[in-house]
Design an enzyme around this catalytic site. Structure first.
Site, PDB file in Angstrom:
ATOM      1  N   GLU A  39       0.845  -1.207   0.000  1.00 38.06           N
ATOM      2  CA  GLU A  39       0.000   0.000   0.000  1.00 38.06           C
ATOM      3  C   GLU A  39       0.874   1.249   0.000  1.00 38.06           C
ATOM      4  O   GLU A  39       2.023   1.227   0.461  1.00 38.06           O
ATOM      5  CB  GLU A  39      -0.878  -0.033   1.267  1.00 38.06           C
ATOM      6  CG  GLU A  39      -1.781   1.177   1.417  1.00 38.06           C
ATOM      7  CD  GLU A  39      -2.876   0.989   2.474  1.00 38.06           C
ATOM      8  OE1 GLU A  39      -2.814   0.015   3.240  1.00 38.06           O
ATOM      9  OE2 GLU A  39      -3.795   1.834   2.500  1.00 38.06           O
ATOM     10  N   ASN A  52     -12.424  -1.146  -0.735  1.00 43.36           N
ATOM     11  CA  ASN A  52     -11.704  -1.747   0.402  1.00 43.36           C
ATOM     12  C   ASN A  52     -12.312  -1.236   1.704  1.00 43.36           C
ATOM     13  O   ASN A  52     -12.543  -0.024   1.857  1.00 43.36           O
ATOM     14  CB  ASN A  52     -10.230  -1.338   0.357  1.00 43.36           C
ATOM     15  CG  ASN A  52      -9.497  -1.679   1.654  1.00 43.36           C
ATOM     16  OD1 ASN A  52      -9.148  -2.836   1.889  1.00 43.36           O
ATOM     17  ND2 ASN A  52      -9.294  -0.689   2.518  1.00 43.36           N
ATOM     18  N   GLU A  53     -12.571  -2.122   2.614  1.00 45.67           N
ATOM     19  CA  GLU A  53     -13.084  -1.748   3.949  1.00 45.67           C
ATOM     20  C   GLU A  53     -14.129  -0.638   3.824  1.00 45.67           C
ATOM     21  O   GLU A  53     -14.051   0.391   4.512  1.00 45.67           O
ATOM     22  CB  GLU A  53     -11.937  -1.368   4.900  1.00 45.67           C
ATOM     23  CG  GLU A  53     -11.025  -2.543   5.184  1.00 45.67           C
ATOM     24  CD  GLU A  53     -10.121  -2.411   6.412  1.00 45.67           C
ATOM     25  OE1 GLU A  53     -10.067  -1.320   7.010  1.00 45.67           O
ATOM     26  OE2 GLU A  53      -9.479  -3.415   6.768  1.00 45.67           O
ATOM     27  N   TYR A 108      -6.586  -9.180  11.566  1.00 41.67           N
ATOM     28  CA  TYR A 108      -5.251  -8.897  12.106  1.00 41.67           C
ATOM     29  C   TYR A 108      -5.083  -9.516  13.486  1.00 41.67           C
ATOM     30  O   TYR A 108      -6.031  -9.597  14.270  1.00 41.67           O
ATOM     31  CB  TYR A 108      -5.034  -7.382  12.204  1.00 41.67           C
ATOM     32  CG  TYR A 108      -4.783  -6.741  10.857  1.00 41.67           C
ATOM     33  CD1 TYR A 108      -3.533  -6.800  10.263  1.00 41.67           C
ATOM     34  CD2 TYR A 108      -5.807  -6.086  10.163  1.00 41.67           C
ATOM     35  CE1 TYR A 108      -3.294  -6.208   9.017  1.00 41.67           C
ATOM     36  CE2 TYR A 108      -5.578  -5.505   8.915  1.00 41.67           C
ATOM     37  CZ  TYR A 108      -4.315  -5.568   8.355  1.00 41.67           C
ATOM     38  OH  TYR A 108      -4.084  -5.003   7.131  1.00 41.67           O
ATOM     39  N   GLU A 119      -6.192  -9.124   3.625  1.00 45.85           N
ATOM     40  CA  GLU A 119      -5.339  -8.463   4.636  1.00 45.85           C
ATOM     41  C   GLU A 119      -5.305  -9.347   5.863  1.00 45.85           C
ATOM     42  O   GLU A 119      -6.352  -9.617   6.479  1.00 45.85           O
ATOM     43  CB  GLU A 119      -5.870  -7.077   5.008  1.00 45.85           C
ATOM     44  CG  GLU A 119      -5.652  -6.053   3.916  1.00 45.85           C
ATOM     45  CD  GLU A 119      -6.017  -4.634   4.339  1.00 45.85           C
ATOM     46  OE1 GLU A 119      -5.911  -4.303   5.531  1.00 45.85           O
ATOM     47  OE2 GLU A 119      -6.425  -3.869   3.442  1.00 45.85           O
ATOM     48  N   GLN A 149       2.230  -6.067   5.453  1.00 48.47           N
ATOM     49  CA  GLN A 149       2.411  -5.670   4.059  1.00 48.47           C
ATOM     50  C   GLN A 149       3.840  -6.010   3.637  1.00 48.47           C
ATOM     51  O   GLN A 149       4.663  -6.310   4.487  1.00 48.47           O
ATOM     52  CB  GLN A 149       2.135  -4.191   3.900  1.00 48.47           C
ATOM     53  CG  GLN A 149       0.725  -3.797   4.266  1.00 48.47           C
ATOM     54  CD  GLN A 149       0.359  -2.408   3.759  1.00 48.47           C
ATOM     55  OE1 GLN A 149       1.090  -1.753   3.041  1.00 48.47           O
ATOM     56  NE2 GLN A 149      -0.826  -1.945   4.200  1.00 48.47           N
TER      57      GLN A 149
HETATM   58  O1  AHR Z   1      -2.926  -2.607   6.245  1.00 47.77           O
HETATM   59  C1  AHR Z   1      -3.182  -1.399   6.885  1.00 47.77           C
HETATM   60  C2  AHR Z   1      -4.641  -1.005   6.816  1.00 47.77           C
HETATM   61  O2  AHR Z   1      -5.410  -1.915   7.536  1.00 47.77           O
HETATM   62  C3  AHR Z   1      -5.277  -1.012   5.446  1.00 47.77           C
HETATM   63  O3  AHR Z   1      -5.046   0.155   4.737  1.00 47.77           O
HETATM   64  C4  AHR Z   1      -6.730  -1.127   5.764  1.00 47.77           C
HETATM   65  O4  AHR Z   1      -7.461  -1.738   4.738  1.00 47.77           O
HETATM   66  C5  AHR Z   1      -6.740  -1.913   7.063  1.00 47.77           C
HETATM   67  O5  AHR Z   1      -7.535  -1.321   8.016  1.00 47.77           O
END
Ligand code: AHR
Length: 522
Positions: free
Chosen positions: A36, A183-184, A259, A315, A364
């Protein structure tokens, strides 16, 4: 920490692999990555510009290209993340000096000069041999803008967008299959509710058209974590999948973001200064990916029992508190052996759900979150993190047939984490080679296993690699690049037809055995 010499169990842990009962194929795309416009991922990490004193290939950092090429990255997602829904692709084409600037409001509020745009990204994908996965802007862009971006990249003839591409120096269209419809969008991508997004997604996706024989695989913004209601709304809106002629869906997959951290969003936990309790807690949190895939899968099964709609975990990874002193919003964190083992737990879950999960992308690639590579600003050194090595040791599982592993009598993690086994195993076969991946999450005790390989004939030679380190929080750094590195492993051998393995504490092992197996596939 001292390592206890007694193994975890008195008797070896038993494992059975039925190599004549293959599961689904594990797509290589399960091992994808994500880059990103965030912190030093693109700028400094991947892109240094053609005039940089740093060795580069048309502006792409040469050592990074080589390291990513060696990882056989199957696909790379770009330009975000949250950045995707404020990115206007036309600002990133043409003469670099003339490109308009913008504010990257999500990530550090820095000014983005758009010097890395569509052509540079697709050149990177070509250089590393990865398929591009582009996330379009649904949050603040238009239907037309998204449609024209896809045309610009993939159309052959003299359409307005292909003519513009040629004027910018690229004669032939690129191939681009994977395209994200926002995205999101439940958060940074527009704060939409599920029903609103689902209708928007159908609309935008309709205009991301096939040009020539380039067919888009359109990925809708799916849920985060355990938001099953979002999944359900999307699946309903996808239409009747048993009757494609009645209501053909313009969407092929939905994404999932998850995450791992040991605290909460405000205080996620430290990347390297952690207790043994936090070591186990991290694995407990990471392994929740398995439950999420099961449950989102159940919701999807109701609407799509034939599993035509893919789940794309685009992600995932460990997200720790930023390195003290690092720039706010740049998401800089250290990467230790713990991160490598978090990664392999994800691989195991992806393989276990390979009938539904078609792609995944760690967040990432360089210098951000659970990066596989770090570029050291002081020395210029390229550091391969422990997570890089976890990926490299799992290359053999790409496009291989999954063989479920049955673990019997495996001990569980201590205390409140006792739902999770301390020892993990997954396996797959490809090209006459069986790969078994074993993980011992114990902080301080070895594990002994006997593995019963059934349904095939195997050579009794075992090739092994191990990833471990002196301490559970060991890292690689510019001063010590190889503290956490795969090493040859020879503590596995056949005895009476059973494969015996001694798995050191806090380690990940790859075993490879040639053989005749998977006879159902011929
Ligand atoms: O990966 C960092 C961020 O985490 C991304 O930009 C977003 O999609 C997520 O919240």
């Amino acid at each position: 920490m001292t390592t206890n010499t007694d193994p975890l169990t008195e008797q070896p842990i038993r494992a059975i692999i039925n190599t004549d009962i293959p599961g689904p194929l594990a797509s290589r795309h399960l091992f994808g990555h994500f880059a990103e416009h965030l912190g030093r991922c693109i700028y400094d990490g991947i892109w240094v510009g053609p005039d940089s004193p740093v060795a580069n290939i048309d502006g792409l950092r040469a050592d990074v290209v080589e390291a990513l090429r060696q990882l056989h990255i199957p696909n790379l997602r770009w330009p975000g993340g949250c950045f995707a829904d404020e990115y206007h692709w036309r600002d990133g084409i043409g003469e670099r000096q003339q490109r308009p600037r913008m504010v990257n409001s999500h990530w550090g509020d820095v000014v983005e000069d758009n010097s890395f745009g569509t052509h540079e990204f697709l050149a990177l994908c070509e250089a590393i041999g990865a398929e591009p996965y582009i996330s379009g802007n649904l949050g603040s862009g238009t239907v037309r803008e998204m449609s024209e971006w896809y045309e610009y990249i993939t159309r052959e003839d003299d359409s307005p967008m292909s003519t513009l591409r040629r004027a910018n120096g690229r004669e032939q269209p690129w191939r681009l299959k994977f395209f994200g419809i926002g995205n999101e969008n439940w958060g940074c991508g527009g704060h939409m509710n599920a029903a609103h997004y689902a209708n928007q997604a159908r609309n935008y996706a309709t205009y991301v058209r096939a040009h020539g024989d380039n067919q888009p695989y359109r990925i809708a913004c799916g849920p985060s974590d355990a938001d099953y209601a979002w999944t359900e709304t999307l699946m309903k809106t996808f239409g009747d999948l048993t009757c494609p002629k009645c209501d053909p869906t313009p969407l092929h997959a939905l994404s999932l973001h998850y995450y791992t951290f040991t605290g909460d969003w405000e205080d996620k936990g430290d990347a390297t200064d952690f207790t043994v309790d936090q070591w186990y807690r991290a694995f407990d949190k990471a392994w929740q990916i398995d439950r999420l895939l099961t449950r989102h899968g159940h919701v999807m099964d109701v609407y799509d029992p034939d599993k035509k709609v893919g789940l794309v975990v685009d992600e995932w990874g460990a997200w720790w508190n930023p390195t003290p002193g690092s720039r706010p919003g740049f998401l800089v964190q250290q990467n230790s052996l713990r991160d490598a083992l978090i990664a392999v737990l994800h691989f195991e879950a992806f393989l276990a759900h390979a009938d539904r999960v078609v792609m995944a992308n760690i967040a990432q690639t360089v210098n951000v979150l659970q990066a596989v590579l770090e570029t050291d600003p002081a020395t210029g050194a390229l550091i391969k993190t422990p997570t890089y090595h976890a990926f490299s040791m799992n290359i053999p599982h790409m496009d291989a047939a999954v063989f479920p592993v049955q673990l019997l009598d495996a001990p569980v993690m201590p205390g409140e984490f006792r739902d999770l086994s301390l020892v993990h195993a997954y396996a797959s076969g490809r090209d006459g080679c069986l790969t078994i991946s074993l993980t011992n999450l114990s902080a301080d005790q070895d594990a002994e296993l006997t593995i019963d390989l059934r349904g095939g004939e195997f050579a009794e030679d075992v090739a092994g690699l191990i990833l471990t380190a002196p301490a559970i929080n060991s890292i690689n750094s510019a001063e010590a690049l190889e503290t956490v590195m795969p090493q040859p492993f020879d503590d596995a051998s056949f005895n009476g037809g059973l494969l015996g393995v001694r798995l050191p504490a806090h380690s990940h092992v790859q075993l490879q055995i040639a053989g005749v197996f998977d006879r159902w596939r011929g």
